[in-house]
Design a protein around this motif. Sequence first.
Motif, PDB file in Angstrom:
ATOM      1  N   PHE A 196      -0.227 -53.609  60.808  1.00  0.00           N
ATOM      2  CA  PHE A 196      -0.075 -54.110  59.452  1.00  0.00           C
ATOM      3  C   PHE A 196       1.011 -53.284  58.772  1.00  0.00           C
ATOM      4  O   PHE A 196       0.856 -52.070  58.588  1.00  0.00           O
ATOM      5  N   VAL A 197       2.115 -53.936  58.413  1.00  0.00           N
ATOM      6  CA  VAL A 197       3.335 -53.197  58.069  1.00  0.00           C
ATOM      7  C   VAL A 197       3.723 -53.300  56.600  1.00  0.00           C
ATOM      8  O   VAL A 197       4.775 -52.780  56.217  1.00  0.00           O
ATOM      9  N   GLY A 198       2.906 -53.938  55.770  1.00  0.00           N
ATOM     10  CA  GLY A 198       3.266 -54.049  54.365  1.00  0.00           C
ATOM     11  C   GLY A 198       4.616 -54.720  54.193  1.00  0.00           C
ATOM     12  O   GLY A 198       4.912 -55.728  54.826  1.00  0.00           O
ATOM     13  N   ASP A 199       5.462 -54.126  53.346  1.00  0.00           N
ATOM     14  CA  ASP A 199       6.785 -54.706  53.085  1.00  0.00           C
ATOM     15  C   ASP A 199       7.891 -53.949  53.818  1.00  0.00           C
ATOM     16  O   ASP A 199       9.053 -54.004  53.411  1.00  0.00           O
ATOM     17  N   THR A 200       7.551 -53.268  54.891  1.00  0.00           N
ATOM     18  CA  THR A 200       8.568 -52.587  55.690  1.00  0.00           C
ATOM     19  C   THR A 200       9.371 -53.584  56.513  1.00  0.00           C
ATOM     20  O   THR A 200      10.606 -53.588  56.491  1.00  0.00           O
ATOM     21  N   LEU A 201       8.688 -54.456  57.231  1.00  0.00           N
ATOM     22  CA  LEU A 201       9.323 -55.380  58.160  1.00  0.00           C
ATOM     23  C   LEU A 201       8.756 -56.778  57.944  1.00  0.00           C
ATOM     24  O   LEU A 201       7.543 -56.947  57.816  1.00  0.00           O
ATOM     25  N   PHE A 202       9.641 -57.769  57.907  1.00  0.00           N
ATOM     26  CA  PHE A 202       9.237 -59.159  57.778  1.00  0.00           C
ATOM     27  C   PHE A 202       9.712 -59.958  58.991  1.00  0.00           C
ATOM     28  O   PHE A 202      10.479 -59.463  59.819  1.00  0.00           O
ATOM     29  N   TYR A 203       9.275 -61.209  59.044  1.00  0.00           N
ATOM     30  CA  TYR A 203       9.773 -62.136  60.055  1.00  0.00           C
ATOM     31  C   TYR A 203      11.279 -62.324  59.839  1.00  0.00           C
ATOM     32  O   TYR A 203      11.703 -62.908  58.838  1.00  0.00           O
ATOM     33  N   GLY A 209      13.444 -60.270  58.856  1.00  0.00           N
ATOM     34  CA  GLY A 209      13.879 -59.674  57.603  1.00  0.00           C
ATOM     35  C   GLY A 209      13.309 -58.286  57.440  1.00  0.00           C
ATOM     36  O   GLY A 209      12.572 -57.776  58.295  1.00  0.00           O
ATOM     37  N   ILE A 210      13.660 -57.643  56.329  1.00  0.00           N
ATOM     38  CA  ILE A 210      13.132 -56.329  55.987  1.00  0.00           C
ATOM     39  C   ILE A 210      12.749 -56.342  54.514  1.00  0.00           C
ATOM     40  O   ILE A 210      13.146 -57.217  53.750  1.00  0.00           O
ATOM     41  N   GLY A 211      11.990 -55.334  54.104  1.00  0.00           N
ATOM     42  CA  GLY A 211      11.633 -55.222  52.705  1.00  0.00           C
ATOM     43  C   GLY A 211      12.828 -54.838  51.844  1.00  0.00           C
ATOM     44  O   GLY A 211      13.804 -54.253  52.330  1.00  0.00           O
ATOM     45  N   ARG A 212      12.751 -55.159  50.569  1.00  0.00           N
ATOM     46  CA  ARG A 212      13.809 -54.763  49.653  1.00  0.00           C
ATOM     47  C   ARG A 212      13.734 -53.259  49.417  1.00  0.00           C
ATOM     48  O   ARG A 212      12.673 -52.650  49.516  1.00  0.00           O
ATOM     49  N   ALA A 213      14.881 -52.682  49.082  1.00  0.00           N
ATOM     50  CA  ALA A 213      14.947 -51.232  48.908  1.00  0.00           C
ATOM     51  C   ALA A 213      15.558 -50.847  47.568  1.00  0.00           C
ATOM     52  O   ALA A 213      15.959 -49.709  47.377  1.00  0.00           O
ATOM     53  N   ASP A 214      15.596 -51.810  46.632  1.00  0.00           N
ATOM     54  CA  ASP A 214      16.240 -51.556  45.347  1.00  0.00           C
ATOM     55  C   ASP A 214      15.246 -51.295  44.220  1.00  0.00           C
ATOM     56  O   ASP A 214      15.628 -51.267  43.048  1.00  0.00           O
ATOM     57  N   LEU A 215      13.988 -51.088  44.551  1.00  0.00           N
ATOM     58  CA  LEU A 215      12.978 -50.744  43.563  1.00  0.00           C
ATOM     59  C   LEU A 215      12.758 -49.237  43.558  1.00  0.00           C
ATOM     60  O   LEU A 215      13.226 -48.541  44.472  1.00  0.00           O
ATOM     61  N   ASP A 237      14.930 -46.914  49.570  1.00  0.00           N
ATOM     62  CA  ASP A 237      16.228 -46.517  50.130  1.00  0.00           C
ATOM     63  C   ASP A 237      16.450 -47.310  51.416  1.00  0.00           C
ATOM     64  O   ASP A 237      15.670 -47.194  52.365  1.00  0.00           O
ATOM     65  N   GLU A 238      17.526 -48.113  51.454  1.00  0.00           N
ATOM     66  CA  GLU A 238      17.726 -49.013  52.585  1.00  0.00           C
ATOM     67  C   GLU A 238      17.993 -48.277  53.889  1.00  0.00           C
ATOM     68  O   GLU A 238      17.472 -48.657  54.943  1.00  0.00           O
ATOM     69  N   GLY A 239      18.797 -47.225  53.853  1.00  0.00           N
ATOM     70  CA  GLY A 239      19.062 -46.484  55.079  1.00  0.00           C
ATOM     71  C   GLY A 239      17.799 -45.898  55.668  1.00  0.00           C
ATOM     72  O   GLY A 239      17.585 -45.938  56.891  1.00  0.00           O
ATOM     73  N   THR A 240      16.951 -45.370  54.814  1.00  0.00           N
ATOM     74  CA  THR A 240      15.668 -44.825  55.269  1.00  0.00           C
ATOM     75  C   THR A 240      14.787 -45.921  55.837  1.00  0.00           C
ATOM     76  O   THR A 240      14.114 -45.737  56.865  1.00  0.00           O
ATOM     77  N   LEU A 261      15.716 -48.797  57.265  1.00  0.00           N
ATOM     78  CA  LEU A 261      16.213 -49.215  58.579  1.00  0.00           C
ATOM     79  C   LEU A 261      15.859 -48.189  59.649  1.00  0.00           C
ATOM     80  O   LEU A 261      15.463 -48.545  60.766  1.00  0.00           O
ATOM     81  N   SER A 262      15.979 -46.916  59.299  1.00  0.00           N
ATOM     82  CA  SER A 262      15.613 -45.866  60.261  1.00  0.00           C
ATOM     83  C   SER A 262      14.132 -45.904  60.587  1.00  0.00           C
ATOM     84  O   SER A 262      13.732 -45.719  61.747  1.00  0.00           O
ATOM     85  N   SER A 263      13.305 -46.150  59.578  1.00  0.00           N
ATOM     86  CA  SER A 263      11.861 -46.227  59.819  1.00  0.00           C
ATOM     87  C   SER A 263      11.520 -47.339  60.798  1.00  0.00           C
ATOM     88  O   SER A 263      10.689 -47.161  61.701  1.00  0.00           O
ATOM     89  N   ILE A 264      12.162 -48.476  60.616  1.00  0.00           N
ATOM     90  CA  ILE A 264      11.879 -49.604  61.510  1.00  0.00           C
ATOM     91  C   ILE A 264      12.339 -49.287  62.924  1.00  0.00           C
ATOM     92  O   ILE A 264      11.607 -49.506  63.898  1.00  0.00           O
ATOM     93  N   ARG A 265      13.556 -48.786  63.055  1.00  0.00           N
ATOM     94  CA  ARG A 265      14.087 -48.474  64.394  1.00  0.00           C
ATOM     95  C   ARG A 265      13.257 -47.400  65.094  1.00  0.00           C
ATOM     96  O   ARG A 265      12.921 -47.528  66.275  1.00  0.00           O
ATOM     97  N   GLU A 266      12.964 -46.334  64.379  1.00  0.00           N
ATOM     98  CA  GLU A 266      12.389 -45.137  65.005  1.00  0.00           C
ATOM     99  C   GLU A 266      10.873 -45.135  65.056  1.00  0.00           C
ATOM    100  O   GLU A 266      10.292 -44.462  65.914  1.00  0.00           O
TER     101      GLU A 266
END
Length: 219
Positions: free
Chosen positions: A159-166, A168-174, A178-181, A183-188
Amino acid sequence: MSEESKVKSIELRIKSMTCGPVGTNCYFVIAPESREAILIDCEGEAERFRSFLTEEGLTLRAILLTHGHFDHIGAVTEMKKLYPDVPVYISAIDQPMLGNPLLNGARLFGLGEITASADHTVTDGDKLSFLGAEITCIFTPGHTAGGMCFYFENEGICFVGDTLFYFGIGRADLPTGDEGTLLSSIRERLFTLPADTKVFPGHGPVTSIGKEKSGNPYF
């Protein structure tokens, strides 16, 4: 709108409910034999949750929050009134968002003073035990500073919350995003899980790690 999914383990069942103004997925994970359940994310439809638990004859054991945004915490206060002994869990980093409508986005979206509180905090690698299953807490900052995913390794579900979508990814402007963080979280953190792991996101349809690794346009 709701849907039910069976998972790899025959001992668990998932009931999803799409709730609230932005279509948040809230998930009941159910152990049919013991008639116990946990709720992952808790948008503002407490009476709907209570009705489901009552109709199914289920005992709620815990509420797990993937992060502190208003659309994932909106029913927590009401659920605690209905079920005062049921513990609420969130990451230690996102805990301050619960009581701050500026940080959790409620004021930003014109929704007023949405607040909540948690009984326990978790950090990366913590293990929770509910429904006869072991749940690993995987820290995935980026959408918020304290985003947390809940991984049932034996059942092959996350259960990934708003980290990863079908696709897509979650927004990072709230606030705290942080978008770079992200993307790294998803990859790593997420893309290292087995490819057949079923991914249950905070919005949109269910997907899998393998599908996102091969087709998500952000990677």
